[in-house]
Design a protein around this motif. Structure first.
Motif, PDB file in Angstrom:
ATOM      1  N   ASN A   1       0.809  -1.229   0.000  1.00 28.09           N
ATOM      2  CA  ASN A   1       0.000   0.000   0.000  1.00 28.09           C
ATOM      3  C   ASN A   1       0.837   1.273   0.000  1.00 28.09           C
ATOM      4  O   ASN A   1       0.316   2.366   0.220  1.00 28.09           O
ATOM      5  CB  ASN A   1      -0.927   0.001   1.215  1.00 28.09           C
TER       6      ASN A   1
ATOM      7  N   ASP B   1       2.145   3.280  -2.086  1.00 23.83           N
ATOM      8  CA  ASP B   1       1.886   4.423  -2.956  1.00 23.83           C
ATOM      9  C   ASP B   1       0.511   5.049  -2.734  1.00 23.83           C
ATOM     10  O   ASP B   1       0.093   5.929  -3.490  1.00 23.83           O
ATOM     11  CB  ASP B   1       2.039   4.014  -4.423  1.00 23.83           C
ATOM     12  N   LEU B   2      -0.156   4.603  -1.665  1.00 25.31           N
ATOM     13  CA  LEU B   2      -1.471   5.162  -1.343  1.00 25.31           C
ATOM     14  C   LEU B   2      -1.431   6.136  -0.181  1.00 25.31           C
ATOM     15  O   LEU B   2      -2.379   6.894   0.026  1.00 25.31           O
ATOM     16  CB  LEU B   2      -2.458   4.032  -1.037  1.00 25.31           C
ATOM     17  N   ALA B   3      -0.341   6.107   0.594  1.00 32.17           N
ATOM     18  CA  ALA B   3      -0.268   6.984   1.764  1.00 32.17           C
ATOM     19  C   ALA B   3       1.190   7.274   2.112  1.00 32.17           C
ATOM     20  O   ALA B   3       2.012   6.352   2.179  1.00 32.17           O
ATOM     21  CB  ALA B   3      -0.956   6.336   2.959  1.00 32.17           C
ATOM     22  N   PRO B   4       1.525   8.533   2.347  1.00 25.72           N
ATOM     23  CA  PRO B   4       2.917   8.888   2.653  1.00 25.72           C
ATOM     24  C   PRO B   4       3.494   8.129   3.846  1.00 25.72           C
ATOM     25  O   PRO B   4       4.673   7.741   3.816  1.00 25.72           O
ATOM     26  CB  PRO B   4       2.840  10.394   2.928  1.00 25.72           C
TER      27      PRO B   4
ATOM     28  N   HIS C   1       4.442   4.682   2.720  1.00 24.49           N
ATOM     29  CA  HIS C   1       5.592   4.785   1.822  1.00 24.49           C
ATOM     30  C   HIS C   1       6.877   4.883   2.642  1.00 24.49           C
ATOM     31  O   HIS C   1       7.861   4.169   2.396  1.00 24.49           O
ATOM     32  CB  HIS C   1       5.405   6.031   0.944  1.00 24.49           C
TER      33      HIS C   1
ATOM     34  N   ASN D   1       2.460   5.860  -9.689  1.00 27.94           N
ATOM     35  CA  ASN D   1       2.357   5.227  -8.379  1.00 27.94           C
ATOM     36  C   ASN D   1       3.406   5.889  -7.493  1.00 27.94           C
ATOM     37  O   ASN D   1       4.604   5.593  -7.597  1.00 27.94           O
ATOM     38  CB  ASN D   1       2.650   3.725  -8.471  1.00 27.94           C
TER      39      ASN D   1
ATOM     40  N   ALA E   1       3.959   8.486  -3.630  1.00 32.59           N
ATOM     41  CA  ALA E   1       3.357   8.995  -2.396  1.00 32.59           C
ATOM     42  C   ALA E   1       3.909  10.354  -1.995  1.00 32.59           C
ATOM     43  O   ALA E   1       3.853  10.740  -0.842  1.00 32.59           O
ATOM     44  CB  ALA E   1       3.556   7.995  -1.252  1.00 32.59           C
TER      45      ALA E   1
ATOM     46  N   SER F   1      -1.052   8.456  -7.364  1.00 34.34           N
ATOM     47  CA  SER F   1      -1.793   7.408  -6.648  1.00 34.34           C
ATOM     48  C   SER F   1      -2.223   7.830  -5.258  1.00 34.34           C
ATOM     49  O   SER F   1      -3.352   7.543  -4.838  1.00 34.34           O
ATOM     50  CB  SER F   1      -0.949   6.130  -6.580  1.00 34.34           C
ATOM     51  N   TYR F   2      -1.341   8.516  -4.533  1.00 28.79           N
ATOM     52  CA  TYR F   2      -1.696   8.861  -3.148  1.00 28.79           C
ATOM     53  C   TYR F   2      -2.772   9.932  -3.084  1.00 28.79           C
ATOM     54  O   TYR F   2      -3.436  10.091  -2.060  1.00 28.79           O
ATOM     55  CB  TYR F   2      -0.452   9.286  -2.365  1.00 28.79           C
ATOM     56  N   GLU F   3      -2.970  10.652  -4.183  1.00 27.21           N
ATOM     57  CA  GLU F   3      -4.022  11.675  -4.223  1.00 27.21           C
ATOM     58  C   GLU F   3      -5.353  11.130  -4.717  1.00 27.21           C
ATOM     59  O   GLU F   3      -6.406  11.640  -4.344  1.00 27.21           O
ATOM     60  CB  GLU F   3      -3.581  12.841  -5.118  1.00 27.21           C
TER      61      GLU F   3
ATOM     62  N   THR G   1      -3.812   2.657  -7.622  1.00 27.65           N
ATOM     63  CA  THR G   1      -2.468   2.452  -8.153  1.00 27.65           C
ATOM     64  C   THR G   1      -2.522   1.651  -9.449  1.00 27.65           C
ATOM     65  O   THR G   1      -3.426   0.847  -9.667  1.00 27.65           O
ATOM     66  CB  THR G   1      -1.575   1.700  -7.154  1.00 27.65           C
TER      67      THR G   1
END
Length: 230
Positions: free
Chosen positions: A69, A71-74, A77, A133, A135, A157-159, A163
């Motif tokens: 996960n 690339d979905l949340a800093p 990452h 993809n 973050a 992706s994170y925005e 992804t």
């Protein structure tokens, strides 16, 4: 490759438009398994930090969750890549030091034809989107080379909460651009991730994520294969 009508070009970021390339200064004082780092180790560390798919080190269940996960949340990452660096033999403070470089847009080197290709597409009325993809915000990297105004949409992706290769990230880009998939092409360095665009009806062009100095016209050449001169 046959010519096609193209109204939009979607681009991957890492290994396609920009590349994270080692700078010796980043590694000053950093050791791997208590030994100084040479050029081969530097290159391997950056490969592990930029590989678009797969796993490069052993993962605990927690680390694997962060990796899947990332690339979905800093925060995921950061957790995932610090794990990779620690497993690669870096002490915690050195892992943090190198990770900060990775997420700094100024650390990324543009391919020689990136800015001009984006500018030429813009002049021709072909819409563009960066579909990545990632973050962290890559827009400053484009601003630094004067290319930010030549990109119509940044679909990160994170925005957007999706992804590659999931269809959602590609359909989001197409929707924002107002273009049908059949009139769009995706350019990227990963057949697995970027090639997912084929599943929504886009043409896909694969480029080689070579060092920037070794790929001066990779984007131009790929687009020329479908009849787009830039």
């Amino acid at each position: 490759m046959a010519e096609m009508t193209v109204r939009a070009a979607l681009f991957d970021f890492s290994g396609t438009l920009f590349r994270l390339e080692e700078d010796d200064s980043w590694f000053t004082g950093i050791e791997v398994h208590s030994r100084e780092i040479d050029g081969h180790v530097q290159a391997e560390l950056l490969r592990r930090l930029t590989a678009p798919t797969g796993r490069t080190v052993k993962m605990t269940p927690e680390a694997d969750h962060a990796w899947v996960n990332r690339d979905l949340a800093p925060h995921l990452h950061r957790e995932a890549y610090l794990h990779v660096l620690r497993e690669s033999g870096l002490a915690d403070h050195h892992a943090e030091q190198l990770y900060r470089r990775v997420i700094d847009p100024s650390s990324w080197t543009p391919y020689p034809d990136t800015a001009e290709v984006l500018a030429c597409l813009h002049r021709q009325g072909i819409k563009t989107a960066v579909v990545s993809n990632i973050a962290f915000d890559v827009r400053p990297a484009f601003a630094a080379v004067g290319a930010d105004s030549d990109v119509d949409e940044f679909v990160l992706s994170y925005e957007v909460g999706a992804t590659k290769p999931s269809p959602e990230i590609f359909t989001t880009a197409l929707s924002r651009l107002g273009v049908d998939a059949s009139d769009a092409v995706m350019i990227g360095d990963s057949d697995e991730a970027d090639g997912g665009a084929r599943d929504v009806g886009c043409r896909f062009l694969l480029v080689d994520p070579l060092p920037t100095e070794q790929r001066p016209t990779g984007l131009r050449d790929a687009l020329a294969d479908i009849g787009i001169k830039v």
